[in-house]
Write a protein that holds these residues in place. Structure first.
Motif, PDB file in Angstrom:
ATOM      1  N   SER A  59     -24.939  -1.442  -3.837  1.00 30.28           N
ATOM      2  CA  SER A  59     -26.337  -1.170  -3.488  1.00 30.28           C
ATOM      3  C   SER A  59     -26.518   0.291  -3.066  1.00 30.28           C
ATOM      4  O   SER A  59     -27.478   0.959  -3.488  1.00 30.28           O
ATOM      5  CB  SER A  59     -26.788  -2.112  -2.368  1.00 30.28           C
ATOM      6  OG  SER A  59     -28.098  -1.812  -1.950  1.00 30.28           O
ATOM      7  N   ASN A  60     -25.597   0.789  -2.239  1.00 25.59           N
ATOM      8  CA  ASN A  60     -25.681   2.189  -1.822  1.00 25.59           C
ATOM      9  C   ASN A  60     -25.530   3.135  -3.007  1.00 25.59           C
ATOM     10  O   ASN A  60     -26.262   4.133  -3.116  1.00 25.59           O
ATOM     11  CB  ASN A  60     -24.595   2.496  -0.787  1.00 25.59           C
ATOM     12  CG  ASN A  60     -24.830   1.794   0.529  1.00 25.59           C
ATOM     13  OD1 ASN A  60     -25.975   1.511   0.905  1.00 25.59           O
ATOM     14  ND2 ASN A  60     -23.765   1.482   1.251  1.00 25.59           N
ATOM     15  N   THR A  63     -28.895   2.935  -5.138  1.00 20.73           N
ATOM     16  CA  THR A  63     -30.077   3.561  -4.525  1.00 20.73           C
ATOM     17  C   THR A  63     -29.895   5.067  -4.358  1.00 20.73           C
ATOM     18  O   THR A  63     -30.816   5.850  -4.627  1.00 20.73           O
ATOM     19  CB  THR A  63     -30.371   2.911  -3.165  1.00 20.73           C
ATOM     20  OG1 THR A  63     -29.215   3.004  -2.316  1.00 20.73           O
ATOM     21  CG2 THR A  63     -30.759   1.456  -3.333  1.00 20.73           C
ATOM     22  N   THR A  67     -32.224   7.723  -6.478  1.00 21.28           N
ATOM     23  CA  THR A  67     -33.053   8.631  -5.675  1.00 21.28           C
ATOM     24  C   THR A  67     -32.631  10.080  -5.857  1.00 21.28           C
ATOM     25  O   THR A  67     -33.474  10.968  -6.058  1.00 21.28           O
ATOM     26  CB  THR A  67     -32.962   8.260  -4.181  1.00 21.28           C
ATOM     27  OG1 THR A  67     -33.295   6.886  -4.013  1.00 21.28           O
ATOM     28  CG2 THR A  67     -33.922   9.111  -3.362  1.00 21.28           C
ATOM     29  N   TYR A 126     -25.969   7.772   5.281  1.00 26.41           N
ATOM     30  CA  TYR A 126     -26.689   7.593   4.022  1.00 26.41           C
ATOM     31  C   TYR A 126     -27.477   8.846   3.641  1.00 26.41           C
ATOM     32  O   TYR A 126     -27.431   9.299   2.489  1.00 26.41           O
ATOM     33  CB  TYR A 126     -27.627   6.391   4.150  1.00 26.41           C
ATOM     34  CG  TYR A 126     -28.347   6.009   2.879  1.00 26.41           C
ATOM     35  CD1 TYR A 126     -27.843   5.002   2.059  1.00 26.41           C
ATOM     36  CD2 TYR A 126     -29.524   6.648   2.501  1.00 26.41           C
ATOM     37  CE1 TYR A 126     -28.507   4.639   0.889  1.00 26.41           C
ATOM     38  CE2 TYR A 126     -30.187   6.303   1.339  1.00 26.41           C
ATOM     39  CZ  TYR A 126     -29.676   5.298   0.531  1.00 26.41           C
ATOM     40  OH  TYR A 126     -30.324   4.953  -0.629  1.00 26.41           O
ATOM     41  N   THR A 211     -19.745   3.925  -0.764  1.00 24.09           N
ATOM     42  CA  THR A 211     -20.207   3.789  -2.140  1.00 24.09           C
ATOM     43  C   THR A 211     -19.072   3.139  -2.937  1.00 24.09           C
ATOM     44  O   THR A 211     -17.998   2.885  -2.401  1.00 24.09           O
ATOM     45  CB  THR A 211     -20.585   5.148  -2.742  1.00 24.09           C
ATOM     46  OG1 THR A 211     -19.411   5.986  -2.776  1.00 24.09           O
ATOM     47  CG2 THR A 211     -21.669   5.824  -1.917  1.00 24.09           C
TER      48      THR A 211
END
Length: 266
Positions: A59-60, A63, A67, A126, A211
């Motif tokens: 997920s990290n 995203t 982004t 993050y 990650t």
């Protein structure tokens, strides 16, 4: 001579991809031990999906990758449009400065970004990974967009303005479609760079966030588990998908330019 060339090419391809083929085969091996095939299984992929740490890392990665790719592409587009208005010497100087990070060692970039973030009082996590990935992706995004911007013809933009279009309408309906192949290539390449990065991420991630690349590294320190074979296989397949999309995008660029040249000849 042709047979020698074919044999040499086959040897190079086998040398490059044989380890990956072994990795993929091992991810479907029912045995937990390397070099011992006991049957086909999906067990390691099932355990991989059930792992909360892997899901969070994925997920990290997703995203942050999406982004950072969007922001790097937007920054590259704005920078390229600004460089188009510069003089030749200023443009060459800025292009040279933009290409330096491409040659810089990742470990130097990672350490310098870590020191910068800590010096600014930012907590590593993050947000710092996201900022770092924008930094490392921006030069590659500019490499995709800048050549198209510099060779772009202003005739269509000026024609749209003469027909009553506002600057924003002319940009959206004339300039943006012409630059779209380069923008797509910049996004895909930026995402691939972000998803594949380990060194810069390792120095800027802080504690408590992983990650896929750093999660694989953390798991390998505890021993090679079959789930890592499955994860590495999926990671490789993802890279193949993005490589295919880049090749498809380059074909679209070539067709677009060929059609543009035919239109100019007419």
């Amino acid at each position: 001579m042709q047979k020698i060339k074919t044999t040499y090419l086959a040897f190079i391809v086998a040398f490059l991809y044989a380890p990956i083929v072994v990795l993929i085969a091992q991810s479907f091996n029912a045995s937990r031990y390397r070099g011992q095939w006991t049957g086909f299984t999906w067990e390691w992929y099932e355990k991989l999906i059930e792992s909360e740490d892997i899901i969070n890392a994925f997920s990290n990665t997703l995203t942050i990758g999406v982004t950072s790719a969007i922001l790097a592409t937007l920054l590259a587009l704005v920078t390229a449009l600004g460089m188009r208005q510069m003089g030749r010497q200023s443009r060459m100087l800025l292009r040279g400065l933009a290409n330096v990070p491409l040659l810089n060692a990742d470990i130097v970039t990672g350490i310098s970004l870590m020191l910068l973030f800590l010096g600014l009082g930012l907590k590593l996590g993050y947000d710092t990974i996201l900022l770092a990935h924008i930094v490392i992706s921006l030069p590659y995004a500019m490499l995709c967009i800048l050549p198209q911007v510099l060779t772009m013809d202003n005739v269509w933009y000026e024609a749209a303005r003469d027909l009553g279009a506002t600057p924003f309408q002319a940009f959206r309906k004339v300039i943006l479609p012409e630059l779209m192949p380069g923008i797509v290539a910049a996004f895909l390449l930026s995402f691939a760079m972000s998803a594949d990065d380990f060194i810069v991420t390792y120095f800027t991630k802080g504690a408590g966030i992983e990650t896929l690349t750093t999660e694989i590294y953390s798991e390998l320190k505890l021993g090679v588990h079959p789930e890592m074979y499955a994860l590495s296989t999926l990671f490789f397949c993802g890279v193949l998908v993005f490589a295919a999309l880049l090749m498809l995008n380059y074909k679209v660029i070539r067709r677009y330019r060929a059609a543009e040249r035919r239109g100019q000849e007419v």
